[in-house]
Every structure is written in structure tokens, then in C-alpha cells.
Scaffold this active site. Sequence first.
Site, PDB file in Angstrom:
ATOM      1  N   GLU A  71     -15.713   7.913  23.709  1.00  0.00           N
ATOM      2  CA  GLU A  71     -16.545   8.890  23.004  1.00  0.00           C
ATOM      3  C   GLU A  71     -18.034   8.583  23.201  1.00  0.00           C
ATOM      4  O   GLU A  71     -18.861   9.489  23.265  1.00  0.00           O
ATOM      5  CB  GLU A  71     -16.183   8.856  21.524  1.00  0.00           C
ATOM      6  CG  GLU A  71     -16.741  10.008  20.728  1.00  0.00           C
ATOM      7  CD  GLU A  71     -16.358   9.862  19.267  1.00  0.00           C
ATOM      8  OE1 GLU A  71     -15.163   9.947  18.952  1.00  0.00           O
ATOM      9  OE2 GLU A  71     -17.267   9.625  18.449  1.00  0.00           O
TER      10      GLU A  71
ATOM     11  N   THR B  50     -13.765  16.450  16.916  1.00  0.00           N
ATOM     12  CA  THR B  50     -13.745  15.257  16.092  1.00  0.00           C
ATOM     13  C   THR B  50     -13.712  15.632  14.621  1.00  0.00           C
ATOM     14  O   THR B  50     -14.592  16.339  14.132  1.00  0.00           O
ATOM     15  CB  THR B  50     -15.010  14.432  16.385  1.00  0.00           C
ATOM     16  OG1 THR B  50     -15.068  14.200  17.777  1.00  0.00           O
ATOM     17  CG2 THR B  50     -14.973  13.106  15.661  1.00  0.00           C
TER      18      THR B  50
ATOM     19  N   TYR C 183     -25.822   8.961  17.996  1.00  0.00           N
ATOM     20  CA  TYR C 183     -25.145   7.823  18.626  1.00  0.00           C
ATOM     21  C   TYR C 183     -25.994   6.554  18.566  1.00  0.00           C
ATOM     22  O   TYR C 183     -25.453   5.463  18.688  1.00  0.00           O
ATOM     23  CB  TYR C 183     -24.809   8.159  20.081  1.00  0.00           C
ATOM     24  CG  TYR C 183     -23.578   9.011  20.200  1.00  0.00           C
ATOM     25  CD1 TYR C 183     -23.590  10.340  19.789  1.00  0.00           C
ATOM     26  CD2 TYR C 183     -22.385   8.496  20.687  1.00  0.00           C
ATOM     27  CE1 TYR C 183     -22.462  11.131  19.882  1.00  0.00           C
ATOM     28  CE2 TYR C 183     -21.252   9.278  20.775  1.00  0.00           C
ATOM     29  CZ  TYR C 183     -21.297  10.591  20.371  1.00  0.00           C
ATOM     30  OH  TYR C 183     -20.168  11.365  20.448  1.00  0.00           O
TER      31      TYR C 183
ATOM     32  N   HIS D 158     -27.360  15.331  18.245  1.00  0.00           N
ATOM     33  CA  HIS D 158     -26.128  14.557  18.311  1.00  0.00           C
ATOM     34  C   HIS D 158     -26.308  13.319  19.197  1.00  0.00           C
ATOM     35  O   HIS D 158     -25.667  12.297  18.971  1.00  0.00           O
ATOM     36  CB  HIS D 158     -24.990  15.445  18.820  1.00  0.00           C
ATOM     37  CG  HIS D 158     -23.653  15.016  18.319  1.00  0.00           C
ATOM     38  ND1 HIS D 158     -23.440  14.624  17.020  1.00  0.00           N
ATOM     39  CD2 HIS D 158     -22.449  14.876  18.944  1.00  0.00           C
ATOM     40  CE1 HIS D 158     -22.162  14.277  16.865  1.00  0.00           C
ATOM     41  NE2 HIS D 158     -21.555  14.405  18.016  1.00  0.00           N
TER      42      HIS D 158
ATOM     43  N   CYS E   9     -24.568   5.534  14.655  1.00  0.00           N
ATOM     44  CA  CYS E   9     -23.162   5.235  14.344  1.00  0.00           C
ATOM     45  C   CYS E   9     -22.593   4.156  15.248  1.00  0.00           C
ATOM     46  O   CYS E   9     -21.943   3.224  14.783  1.00  0.00           O
ATOM     47  CB  CYS E   9     -22.321   6.503  14.409  1.00  0.00           C
ATOM     48  SG  CYS E   9     -22.226   7.282  16.020  1.00  0.00           S
TER      49      CYS E   9
ATOM     50  N   GLU F 237      -9.210  13.410  17.035  1.00  0.00           N
ATOM     51  CA  GLU F 237      -9.750  14.569  17.737  1.00  0.00           C
ATOM     52  C   GLU F 237      -8.640  15.559  18.042  1.00  0.00           C
ATOM     53  O   GLU F 237      -7.501  15.173  18.232  1.00  0.00           O
ATOM     54  CB  GLU F 237     -10.485  14.129  19.012  1.00  0.00           C
ATOM     55  CG  GLU F 237     -11.857  13.542  18.632  1.00  0.00           C
ATOM     56  CD  GLU F 237     -12.554  12.818  19.758  1.00  0.00           C
ATOM     57  OE1 GLU F 237     -13.599  13.309  20.183  1.00  0.00           O
ATOM     58  OE2 GLU F 237     -12.052  11.769  20.180  1.00  0.00           O
TER      59      GLU F 237
ATOM     60  N   CYS G  71     -15.297   6.190  13.814  1.00  0.00           N
ATOM     61  CA  CYS G  71     -16.069   7.433  13.782  1.00  0.00           C
ATOM     62  C   CYS G  71     -15.809   8.119  12.459  1.00  0.00           C
ATOM     63  O   CYS G  71     -14.673   8.396  12.113  1.00  0.00           O
ATOM     64  CB  CYS G  71     -15.641   8.325  14.945  1.00  0.00           C
ATOM     65  SG  CYS G  71     -16.394   9.952  14.897  1.00  0.00           S
TER      66      CYS G  71
ATOM     67  N   CYS H 217     -20.895  13.849  11.188  1.00  0.00           N
ATOM     68  CA  CYS H 217     -22.210  14.077  11.792  1.00  0.00           C
ATOM     69  C   CYS H 217     -22.313  15.412  12.526  1.00  0.00           C
ATOM     70  O   CYS H 217     -23.368  16.029  12.555  1.00  0.00           O
ATOM     71  CB  CYS H 217     -22.555  12.962  12.774  1.00  0.00           C
ATOM     72  SG  CYS H 217     -22.318  11.326  12.111  1.00  0.00           S
TER      73      CYS H 217
END
Lengths: 483, 483, 483, 483
Positions: free
Chosen positions: B447, B191, B296, B292, B299, B257, B100, B104
Amino acid sequence: MALMTGEQYIESIRNINMEIYMFGKRVDSPVDDPILRPSLNSVRMTYDLAQIPEHQDLMTVISPETGERINRFTHIHRSTDDLRNKVKMQRLLGQQTAACFQRCVGMDAFNAEYSTTYEIDKKYGTAYHENFKNFMFYCQEHDLTVDGAMTDPKGDRSKAPHEQDDPDMFLRVVERREDGVVVCGAKAHQTGIINSHEVIAMPTIAMGPEDRDYAISFAVPSDTKGMLMIVGRQSCDTRKLEGSEIDVGNAEFGGMEALIVFDHVFVPNERIFLNGEAEFAGMLVERFAGYHRQSYGGCKVGVGDVLIGAAAVAAEYNGAAKASHIKDKLIEMTHLNETLYCCGIACSAEGQPTASGNYMIDLLLANVCKQNVTRFPYEIVRLAEDIAGGLMVTAPSEADMRDPKIGPIIDKYFRGVYEVSTENRLRILRLIENLSLGSAAVGYRTESMHGAGSPQAQRIMIARQGNIEYKKNLAKAIAHIKN
Amino acid sequence: MALMTGEQYIESIRNINMEIYMFGKRVDSPVDDPILRPSLNSVRMTYDLAQIPEHQDLMTVISPETGERINRFTHIHRSTDDLRNKVKMQRLLGQQTAACFQRCVGMDAFNAEYSTTYEIDKKYGTAYHENFKNFMFYCQEHDLTVDGAMTDPKGDRSKAPHEQDDPDMFLRVVERREDGVVVCGAKAHQTGIINSHEVIAMPTIAMGPEDRDYAISFAVPSDTKGMLMIVGRQSCDTRKLEGSEIDVGNAEFGGMEALIVFDHVFVPNERIFLNGEAEFAGMLVERFAGYHRQSYGGCKVGVGDVLIGAAAVAAEYNGAAKASHIKDKLIEMTHLNETLYCCGIACSAEGQPTASGNYMIDLLLANVCKQNVTRFPYEIVRLAEDIAGGLMVTAPSEADMRDPKIGPIIDKYFRGVYEVSTENRLRILRLIENLSLGSAAVGYRTESMHGAGSPQAQRIMIARQGNIEYKKNLAKAIAHIKN
Amino acid sequence: MALMTGEQYIESIRNINMEIYMFGKRVDSPVDDPILRPSLNSVRMTYDLAQIPEHQDLMTVISPETGERINRFTHIHRSTDDLRNKVKMQRLLGQQTAACFQRCVGMDAFNAEYSTTYEIDKKYGTAYHENFKNFMFYCQEHDLTVDGAMTDPKGDRSKAPHEQDDPDMFLRVVERREDGVVVCGAKAHQTGIINSHEVIAMPTIAMGPEDRDYAISFAVPSDTKGMLMIVGRQSCDTRKLEGSEIDVGNAEFGGMEALIVFDHVFVPNERIFLNGEAEFAGMLVERFAGYHRQSYGGCKVGVGDVLIGAAAVAAEYNGAAKASHIKDKLIEMTHLNETLYCCGIACSAEGQPTASGNYMIDLLLANVCKQNVTRFPYEIVRLAEDIAGGLMVTAPSEADMRDPKIGPIIDKYFRGVYEVSTENRLRILRLIENLSLGSAAVGYRTESMHGAGSPQAQRIMIARQGNIEYKKNLAKAIAHIKN
Amino acid sequence: MALMTGEQYIESIRNINMEIYMFGKRVDSPVDDPILRPSLNSVRMTYDLAQIPEHQDLMTVISPETGERINRFTHIHRSTDDLRNKVKMQRLLGQQTAACFQRCVGMDAFNAEYSTTYEIDKKYGTAYHENFKNFMFYCQEHDLTVDGAMTDPKGDRSKAPHEQDDPDMFLRVVERREDGVVVCGAKAHQTGIINSHEVIAMPTIAMGPEDRDYAISFAVPSDTKGMLMIVGRQSCDTRKLEGSEIDVGNAEFGGMEALIVFDHVFVPNERIFLNGEAEFAGMLVERFAGYHRQSYGGCKVGVGDVLIGAAAVAAEYNGAAKASHIKDKLIEMTHLNETLYCCGIACSAEGQPTASGNYMIDLLLANVCKQNVTRFPYEIVRLAEDIAGGLMVTAPSEADMRDPKIGPIIDKYFRGVYEVSTENRLRILRLIENLSLGSAAVGYRTESMHGAGSPQAQRIMIARQGNIEYKKNLAKAIAHIKN
């Protein structure tokens, strides 16, 4: 003596001088090693529960030969009830340890050797069955834990044993002597070897005549000269060194796996159960794998019970227990887990006696059982992660929680429903982490995938056992097709 | 200046004096901490790639306001091409880091704030849009990384913010001053916060008038007085302390995180983007979550590419690459991964302009995208574990491999196809372990489940956006049912 | 007499004068009706197989009360072996008919009534158990087929029986007389009713005191005054009227379902098994449903065997039998089918005696069994359609095939491998069509979904039987959480 | 003229004298045949909607060559917007017909021929592109429906065209003349052929030099001498003959498929698009299949919309609309359906221009799209059957409902919620039956499986397009493996 207490078991293992390596160092006292000890505790549970009257019927049996009460793990199954009780015992142990208790491989090797040696002797007039029975009585009498060592390193998977570039990629006889044989090679992924008194070695695949030297099966004590073990890493293994009870998720129980190396190990004749009769390697493998695929319908179900319970507790602590989607996910987890149990029970209930008189599970259904085990635990874990919430992977360490400054902040902000302590909430999330991503995930996920054979191995057996020709004839009869 | 180099970025973070805690201790130099550094390296990749001409079109844009070249992570999407390029940039970064890369959330917060502040101002005559744009220009000019902080601790999930036993379970205004507001509370699962220059706080749920004090959004530097961060544990986190490049699987990149605590943090008026207009909390949440959930589809697909590649390499090293079931599993992994990409691309291509002029993704399809992300990576991981084989969880440590006595044994017995070194075989298995069970599994699995909202949150949105009444009318028309 | 031959059975049904309607007309001779006859043939198979020595152990038992050999369909299970044999008998019949053979509902009603009436009598001193046993002996002696009628029309599913707008939405007592009761209402989805000598009516849900008049169970001959049946349509039903053996796919066997209407039907006291003891309605339902959910782990598995066989034959005729993906799909179908069988066997093997002495299946596992039946047959069908190829739904009629001009063209162009006749290829494809889309799909798919209760009904039972509190305690023990 | 009205279209088809056989008889007036008419109505919808201003942008385009408004079905895609609009048009038509509207194959053939003929000409200096464009302009001008005929009978699937026992198993040139060629063979599964003005024949697989005579593509009117069609049976086809509007589920719309036989059909030179350039057969197949796999991400989604709506209506009529599990199942259906749509949109948005200038979809994503279409509609159907309840397959005929005696009984007992008429309840259940088991299930299920290529065909393409070597390098880079 027959039954050892848990304490006696621990001491008996302490007294074995195995050559064990981990993190580049020899482990002097594996019994006291914080990384390894939880795996010993799991095996110990097979002794502890055998002492509890409530569990006596499941954990022990009266030996039909000696009339002594013995641990079921050293027993030869004499009925389908025995087979079902085996699965129930495994579920119980999975529930009590939430881990792999390691002693099944020996039990499954016992039952495979028992019937296979009988059939080899019948064909060749050898004395393997007698050899094996003597070994078995010895183990029963001393209540020993026995490792069943099957999986060779295998090297290039597209090649047979005798075709490998390095001839030791499969365990083999390198010298035949009057009084026994000398073997070289290794066995990989050996669950519980360092907690075992003895080890039974078996071939890992069906073999042809060219692989004769690889068709070898025997038992030796786990501290036999020439043997050494290298412990494999597990996810989060070193977390056990930190001294935090909470962060490890399951502070008491665990599993372990190692490579056993056999460097010119001598095996006396009376401990040999197969030696060159290559066409029986397949039978031994198939039967051991069959029993072991049945086993997963018990032990993993027990671990699944704990994970389902943990998810339910987490939902309650989150204040989400009444949401219909949460309830539905718990039902789904239960449904999948019980489907696995159905498979474990069914292949047992449909068991049949072998020529030697012990009971074999239904081979088709046992393979179906294990195939489901390569799928459903993954979905159960996924649902558990869903219910647990993201905090499972973002929660701070116990060290933070115990810190005078940071601790109260954690206590304040990570509380779910007000009535439950933050500590308890973190404890249950760490348990789910342990089973989903941590050291127990090795046993609950990856071992469910590859233990007792990878998924494709089961599919080959399902194809072979599925009797497709019979089904084709059924269809032709209905469709009025004359061949 | 506009674009920072990776090195400049590292130094810029080093110069921020955040109050960070981990394992019960304050972290003095997070930039140099072996557990945290990999997460910084991942963010750095967003700077490094922006310097490479080949990736310039994806990684950067010419700002329509200033004419300067800015990093896409600070850009306001002006077209569906922008939205698709965002997804492609994310896939590229996932491929390069297998982790990650954290930046973003800020980009998604930017785009949600941009349009929402515009609509609040239009209704209330406030100046939030201007405030936000000034902040945005500042970030673009200095090429800053911004954390988007949404998720409150929430306490008892069955209760609204103002009903909680502890009023700080959701971030809130505790004092209103002439020049700004003072806030208390926390944001969980943040994150990349320790690798960020600034943080944008947003409410986490739709709110009613009683929750007015909780309807607050603003931006502050990450070292603002009153703020502290507590880093969450990840699976295998401390393995990074051991100094083994192999055992960590991915030695260079990772994620992190933390909990951010706001203890009476002052926010000046010019940095406030929402303050009490409770009915807009829902819009801000929905838009941020929408962007968001799109993310996903980029990424995680990139990370999936690496995992598919790793599984293919492992199969080759095992000598199993030609088995038809292996090939089929790689196809299935690819199919699932590309399905996620389809969803990321589709919700982008179907984007629409908002009243403010920036582009919003298609909300229904973005939620469909994320819902699939809560499922397919788990199956991709399961297939990767299948292909990898059991050695992934039983292989010994690099320390063993480097040991003069044990090393050669490992080299001998853990070799797959003869032409490939055992070390390379272990490297690829450790990478799969890292993504399946290790620290990267936190990002790729858990996640994927809970980031940008848990699965049920998407289902609620799918129900709301699915226009079931329209579909009922279609069916009635076909069935000739008159209402 | 005890056992009827198939021929005797047909004649015995011919002699019953039921009032049956279909397509807006009274059916004068259902036994000779081309649409209905295949369903009669399926029931007949339960008589025919009982005459074959090879199947005698499965199809018949020696009555423990009378010492007579009776058909297992009229037997009360006295052991877990009985329960497993029931499942095996059902699988055999599924294999021989590729259809629903309808006689199970009566067997399942028998076993539920047997134990429930015993428990009612024990509480209330009623004589229901005696009534039921007399009826049972009568059926055993004459080897009768009995319909088990449970499902009421239910009207608005969100309302209890006494709350419905129309009080007849659930079957109820409308008059109580000295010598019996008069009932009104209906039972829907009555599988095999027109092929049954008798019908046992039972309530369909647990009931409270207000539903007292609805708590009624009894048996009456199927031509009792006041009863009429309306046959339901099935996919492709009228294809049976065309006279083509090929196009129907399964020319000999089928299933049927009808609505039974009870219009002021008089039931004499000696045929009443429950009358107002509302709290026992739930027990009767739960037990009947439990047995019936077990049944699906046998009969549908047998039908699945035929479908798997048909797919394998089709693959061979297409010249695709050696493709690895085809082999893998057949393995998957087998795996799913045997998983269902495992569930059927497991809930039988784990059966327990009731207070009355007969054996009850394990309720949790039986519900798990049925839940899987609502899923796997659909996937088996999907895979069969995949293997069959598109010709399954684009092949021309037998009439075309028999046409002098068109026939040779069809023969030429629809040939697969050259050695197999086009006719045979079409025959096997029509069988797959029959099971996937045609009249047998009603039984294999939709009935798998809703028969013995819709999926949600099983989920409620799984939640109730799953003992989640026990599992929560297991998890707390492992996590060291003290309550 | 350019655009025909629906009525004009019907008349234009009436005027074509095709040689059509069904049930062993020549069909004199297919336009008026009750079994075939619904399929004509579906195609008609592509004309009707083009007349409605609201749908003009979706249904029509201004031809870039002629400036005339033409139907999109005859258009060459000139942008990714065109590609997305194609998918949206298909979804709309699926929603309006709940059936296959058949005209897509021609559109997809157009676009594949356009670019492939261009590339052949470039290599060989042939005039195929000109030939094709002339044909295309003719079709655009007269707004014709064109069948795209690809699938050969194939005979033994393990053999190449020239290896077949019967050389006609693939369409081939049997005579080459000055003015054209003569072809023999057949095309199977021809969707909509009897509703088409013209037919484009294309090869069905990549070919080598030995298959030169099979490398043939051309267009001929559908009543060309030597052509005949044999209509395939569909589930419940003859129900359309009964005159019941309710029982058919969808009284107005349907689909059809037939075998086209080419018995020495002459094709003039100007209608030939490929003739012996065997290496281009693969390109033509791949491109046509690619476009057609995209199509399924539109049309089946539209049909799915109707099925989701129908399930929602059924739930409402059953009184179950508020049950949380029902709501969740509708969400799942929507989620799956929109995932398919995402795939359709994504492969369009990622389209690229070909050498000829028209736009090609992204080949990898289009194959991913179709692969999902072979799975999700089956699950959507399963969920619809779950929600509908068993009555869907046990409800009586409309004839019973209209009967003076039986009708009122049906009205009474099959009523769900009291406010809704029993007739409406049966109507919606019949629609679900039609889509699940009936004639529309042929289109929604089996055609989703095999149309545009069976699942394995997509998997081969996914393997080929998935660039696994690139992914392996990504993984090696992360794992620090140097090759």
C-alpha cells in the site's frame, strides 16, 4: 542403482518414519500433507531433471572414483568447471521451482567435510576422512538427499557455547562410549530436513578448547531414534489447505524449515567426522558457509528469473508493457539479478584446490556474493510489487471467482487488457504475491538474508579476506609515503 | 451529538446492512468476522483516542462553522497548523494500531471536494459546494467514517475511459433523471469501505470532453441499493481464523480492502458534487491525491515506529542489542522513518489557502513525500528482517507451543537471553513477520507503493511541479549564457 | 624484438611527431610536458611490469602464431583463462598506477576486429581479416601501443550520421581511390592517443545502408598526415605545473584524453578493415564495447584498491581506525569493489569462442559489469571522502608547508596521531583528493560513467540480452498459465 | 545605518588588515585576489539581495529590539516562520551563487549563543548573555559578517582535549587576566573567515571538568593581534588565475576555507560568552550544530537547483532532452533535492522556543536533514555527470577555443544541436564540472559531507534523539508483551 527417478525418491521418503510435528500434532504422512508436499516436490525436481538428457551434463557427473553416473548434488567438486556447473544447476532448479529445492545444504556439507576431515586426519591421525568417504559413497550409490545441519539455537548470542545458561543451546556430546557418542541439542532453521534421507551435523561457529564437547560432526539417518522435527510456520502456509490452485500462487513447489531436536541420539564411530578437535570447527564452518554462500548466487538467481518474468507478464496483462518506466524497471531487475549471478560464477571460476584435492570457491568473492544476496532480492521484489500494481494485495479469492454470482463480476472488473482472461491475470499476480509476501517470500527474502549466515557474518569475512594491509601499501607507494 | 465513542461506532457499523462477499460467501456480520474485525478495531481507534483528553487537541477540533467539537477526520483544514496536526494525528494512530486505520481517505476526499466544488460553482454557477457542505455537516454531526472511492478498475491501462472495450471499466453515469443520476461501474482497492458509513466517489484521472459521462462525483450511504463489496485477500488472512493470538502478530488491529460494485446505483441531485464538468476531474484527482500523499508521511511513519521498536526488542531478546552493527541499523531505520516524517511535515508547513479558504498542502513536496514512501518502508522492513534473525520465518505455531510434549522443547530451544520468556520472543518475532510478510505488510509495503497513486504517478507530478525552466535559467545565469 | 622496456617505449613515443595542441599552443615535446608526462608513465607501466618475472604470466603470452613472447595487450584471447587474465592484469595495473593506463582500448579493438573482419570476409569475400592480422603481427612484433578510436562527436544525438547538419559529425569516407580511401571527421574522448604508436578507427553505432560512407574502420600511425590532437582539460590539470609532488596527490601517474581530428587522411587499402559493409558496423561496436565493458571490471577495481587503502591509511593517521563505523565503511568499499571484480571475472569465465576462434566475453554479464561501474566507484569515493575528513579539501599547499614561517604552524596544527608526520598525513589526503575531485577523478568517476558507453547504452544491451520472453515462460509455467 | 550595500561591504572588508597566507606567501589584498575574490562575491550577495525589494521579506527583518530593519543573517529567530524563512533565504542564495555564501555560520552561532548564554547566566549568575547581546546589537547595527569558529584541529581523534600530546590541539585559555583571557590554538575549516568582520569562537565538543580551560567562547575582530589565517587549497583553485571565464565554470562566485591560528590572542571580558563552565560546552555545540545542520537543507538545495538546471540545459544542447531516461534522471535529481528541502523545512516548522525565547529547530529532524545531505548531493552529482556526457572532462581549454587555428575545429566538432553555439555548450559543461569535480565540488560535495559535523556525528544524535525506548513500548503493546 545410482540415480533415482522422482517417483522413486518420493516413495523412498514415504518409507522413512520421521517424527515430525506441526500445529501441535504429529504429522503422520508428511509426503501427503498439503502444506509440506510442495517442498517435497521441489526436491523431487533435482531427481526429475537428472533424468532428462538435455540437463544431464548439468545435473549429473561421472564419479571419478567409481565411474558411475551420480547426481551432482552428491558430487565432490574436482575443478572450477564443477563449481560453475553447480551454480548453473542451481539457477536451473530455481527457474523450474520458483522455490528452495533444499538439496544444496547436503552438497555443500559434503564438500566442506571432504577437505576438512582430510586435514584433521593429517594432523591427528584420525580416520574421519575415510568415515566421511564411506558415507559419501553410500549416498552417491543410493542417490540420497542429505540435510546439512549447522545452525544451533545459540540462546544468548553474546555468549559462547559453554557459557550459555542452558548447556544444550549448542549441540554437544553428553556421553562418550566405546562404539560412539551420544549427543544432545538441536539444529534450527533446517531447510528440507523432512525431505532428506540423512542428516550431517556440523558445529556452527569457531570454537576454543573450552568448547571441546561442542566440536562434533557426524551423519545419521533422519529417522534415528531420539530425533524429532518441529516444522516452522511460513507466511500463508495454511492457504495450501484451502484447495485453491490459484490463491497459493505456486501450487506445486515450496520450501520448508524445521527445528531438529537431538535427544540423546547415539552416533556410531564410523559416522563421526569431528569429535573434539575444536580448532577445526572454524575451518568446517568457514568452508561450508563459503560453499553455501556461493550457492545463493545460483538458486536465488533462478527464482529471480521467475519473478522478473512474472512482473513482465503482469505488465503485459495490465496493458502497461510499453511504458518506458516499466521497461526500465525490468532492466533494473535483470541487472541486479545478473549481478548476483556474476558473483556466483566469479567465486567459482576463481576456485582453488584444497589439500584433499577437491575445489574450494574463492572465499572473499563468495562472501561478497552472499552479501549482495541480502540486498538485491529485496529490491527486485520491490520493483515487482511496483510493476504488479495494487491488485496483487486486494484481489479476491478463487472461491469468489468460482461463485456463480460473484464470479462474473470479478471476471468483468478485474480484467486488464481485453484479450487476457481475468483468471490468468489473477494467476500471475498471485505468483508475485507468493514470492513477495507469501510462502515463497520466506525463501526468496528472509532466507536470502539469513541463510548461510546473516549479513554481518559476511562482513566479518570480507574484512578478514580483504587484505587491507596490502591495499594500504599500494596507497602509500602512490603517495610516496615511506613507512 | 458530534463525537461517538468507540463502542457506539462499532454498533453504528453493525446496524448498516452492507452486501459484502468474501471467500465465495456473503458475510452476514462483518463486525464479528475474525478476518474483518481487526480492521474495524483500527478505525475504532480514531474514535477512542478522540475521547482521551491527552489527545484531544490532535484528534479533534472546534468546527469553525458550528462551534461544535468534531473529530479531525471530518474537518476542513483551515491553516498549516491543521495540516501538520493531521500528520501528527496519523502518526499517533499508526503507532497505536501498527496498521491502516482507513479513515484518512474520507478526510482527504472532504478537503479536495471542498475546494474543487467551490471552483466548479464559480465557473458554472452549479450548487456542488452547497451540496458538499451539507453532506459534510451531516458527517461532522454524526461523526461518520467516510470512504473516499477513487480508483477505477481501469481495464487496459493504455486506453482512456471511453476507449475501453467494456465501458464500465470506469464508473459512469448511465442514466440522467430529473432527481438525480444512475451510475454503473466499480471502485477497486477500497480501503476500509466495510467500516464506513458513507462513500464519496470521485473520478480517478484527468478527463477530456469525450469522457464527460465519467466525470462524476457524489456521496451515498454504504448500504445503498445496487452496491456490493468483494473483500480482497491479504497475506496470512486466514491465520486470523485459527484462534492464535501470538501467530497473527497483531491480534487486535489490521486493515482491509475491497472492490465496490455500483450496479445501477441511484444518486439524488443533492448528493452530487461533479457531473460532467470533465475539465475539473483533473483538479479533484490532483488535490485528493495531494492530500493523500501527505497522509503517508504520517500514518506509515507511525507504523514504522512500531517496527523499529519491535526490531529493537528482538535484538534485546536475541542478546545482540549491544552489537555496533545492530545499533547502526536501528539508527538507519530511524533516519529513514524520520525522513518520511520530514516530508509529511514540510508539505504541510508549506501549505497555502485555496480560493475556497481551506488549506492545500504543497503539491510538489507532497509528491516527494509519497515517492519516498514507495522506497523507505521497504528498506526499513529489510533491516528489521536482518535484525530479527531467521527464526522469524522458521518459528513453530502457538499450537506447538501449547502442546504438552512439544511446548517444553520449544520453550527450551527458542529461548534467547535467559531472562526473557520464549513466548515473548516469539510474540515480537511474529509482530515483525506480520509487518514484513503478513497481513500488515500489505499495508506497510504494497500500500505504501500503490496507495494514493503508484510511484510513476508521483514522478509525473514532480516533473510537472519541479519548474525545470526556472532552474535552467539559474544555471544559464551562473554560466553567463545569454539565450 | 617483441618486448620493449619502459625506457625504450618512452623513446619510441618521443620519436613520433604528432601534432598536439593544448591551451591554445602546439605541444612540442609531449613526452616532457609536466601535464602530459604522467599519462605516459601510466602506459609505460604496461611495459615495465612485462619485464618483471613475477608478473610475466599475467603481462605476457606466447603468441600461438609465432611462438614469440608478446605483451598481453597485443594478444588475441584464445580461452576463458585469457579473458580472466586480462582482467587480472588490468587490476594489477590499476593498483600500480591509480590511474588509467590507456592501453586497453587497443587490445579491445584488436579482439573485436579479429572476429568481425573474419565474419565480413566470410560473407563478402573481402580481405579485411588478412589486413587486420598483418597489422596485428606488426604491432605484436614491435610491441606497440594502439589507440582504439570509436566515439564520434555525434553532434545532435537525436539524429543519424547522414542526418546531421554537418556531415563530418561522424568519421566518413570522402574519397575512394584505387589504393585506398580518404577520410574526414574526428574521434572524441581519445584516451591515451598521444601515447600511442598507432590508432584503429571504428564506427561508433550500428548503421543502415544510408550511412554506408560512415561504415569505415582502419589503422594508421598516430603521426599520419592530416591528423591532429587537441588535449582535453582535466580537473586540477595545471597543478602539475606547480612543481609540488604532494599537492598533485599522484605525482607519477595520470591519464589524458584528446580529440583526434582527421582532416583528409589517406588510408591505404591494406590498412582497411571495414569499408561500406554497413550492417557489420553494429557487430564491431557491440564486440568492442563488450570487451571494453569487461575491462572496467579490472582496471577500476585496481584503482579502487588504492583508494580503499588510502582511506584506511587516512583513518589510521586521524586516530580513527578503530571506530566501528570506520571499519564498516572500509568493508563496504571492499564489498562494492569486489562486486565489480566479480562481474569482470564472470563475464570472462562465461566467454565463448567466436567463428574466428578467438574468445568473446559473455555480452550480458559484461554489460552488467559496466553498469555497476557507473555506480559503485561513486559510492566508494563518497565513503572515502567520509573517512578522510574535511581536511582533504581545506589543507594548505605544499608551498605553505615548506615556508619557514607558516610551515611549522601547519606541522603543528595539521598533525593527526602524534607518531605520524603531518607531511604524510597531507600526502594521503591529497591522494584521496586526486581520486575524488582531482585529475584522477576524471578517470575513476566520469570515465567509469561514460567510458565504453554511457549507462543507458548498457541498459539497452541488458534489455536485448536479458531474454525476457524466456523468463515470462518460466513464470507462466509456475503459475499454470497456458498461452 | 543597519544595511550595507554590496559595494560598501566589499570596501569594509578591504579595510580590515587580516594576516592571510596562501601558497607560501602573505596575501596583501585578498579582496582583489583572483582565487579569493569569488568567495567574497558570494558573501556580497547576502548584502545585494537585501537591497532588492522583491527579496526584502526573506533577506531582512525588523529587529524586535530596536525596530530597525536588519539583515536576517544577524537576526535571532523568534518563531518557526523565522526558521523557515532562514531556510528559504539560504535556498535563494544557493540558487544565485551556486556556491557557499559563508555567512550562515555566524547566524547559527548567534542563535546558539543567545540561548546558551542565557542558561549559563541563570545557573551561574554570569553576564554572558548581556555580553553576547551587546556584541549582537553591534553586528546588527553595522550589518557585519561574522565567522562562527568551532572546529578545532583535534589531533588524535581518539583522545580528549586535555589528553592530546600537544595541548593546543583544541583552543584554550593560556592566561587569565583581570580584564580578560589570553587564548592559544586554532580553528580549522573556517568557511568565509577572510570575508568576515568578526569571529565567534566556540568549543567543538562536549567537555568534562578536566577540559575546563578548553571551555571558552568569545568574539573578536578578524584582524585581532595574534590571529593569522592559512587558506586551504581547493580543487582547480589556480584555474581562476588563468583569466578564462569559461574554464572556471562559475566565474563570479566561489567559497573558501582557512585555518585560523590564535597565537596568544587577548580577549577582553566583555567579549567572553563562556569561560570554564565546561558542562555548557555540549549545549553550545549541540545547538550550533543543530542550527547549522538545518542550514544545509537550504543552501545545498539552492546549489542543487542550479546543478539540476545545468544538467537539463546540457541535455538540451546534446539533443537528448526528450529521451525518457534523461527526463527520469532529472525527476530523480529534483526528487532528491526536494527531499533535502523537506528536511530543512520540517525541522524549522517543528521548532520550539528555548528558555531565552528564541526558537530552536527540532534537533532530531535537523540531524536527519544533514544526514541526507551527506548522501543525496553525491547522487545528484552522479546523475548530472551521467546526463552531461563525457565531454565534461575531455573538453579543451578556452585558450584552444580562442586560437585562430584550433578554435574553428573545436567550434565544428564540439557542437551539439546545431542551433546552440559550441561556446554555450562548453559553458554549461564547465559549470557542471565546477560543481562535480572543481572548486564548487568542495562546497557541494565534501562540505555537504563534513560541514556542521561528519555523518557519524549525526547518527549519534539520531540515536540519542530517536527515543527508542518509547518505540519499544509501542511494539510491546501491539504484541501484547507485558514487561
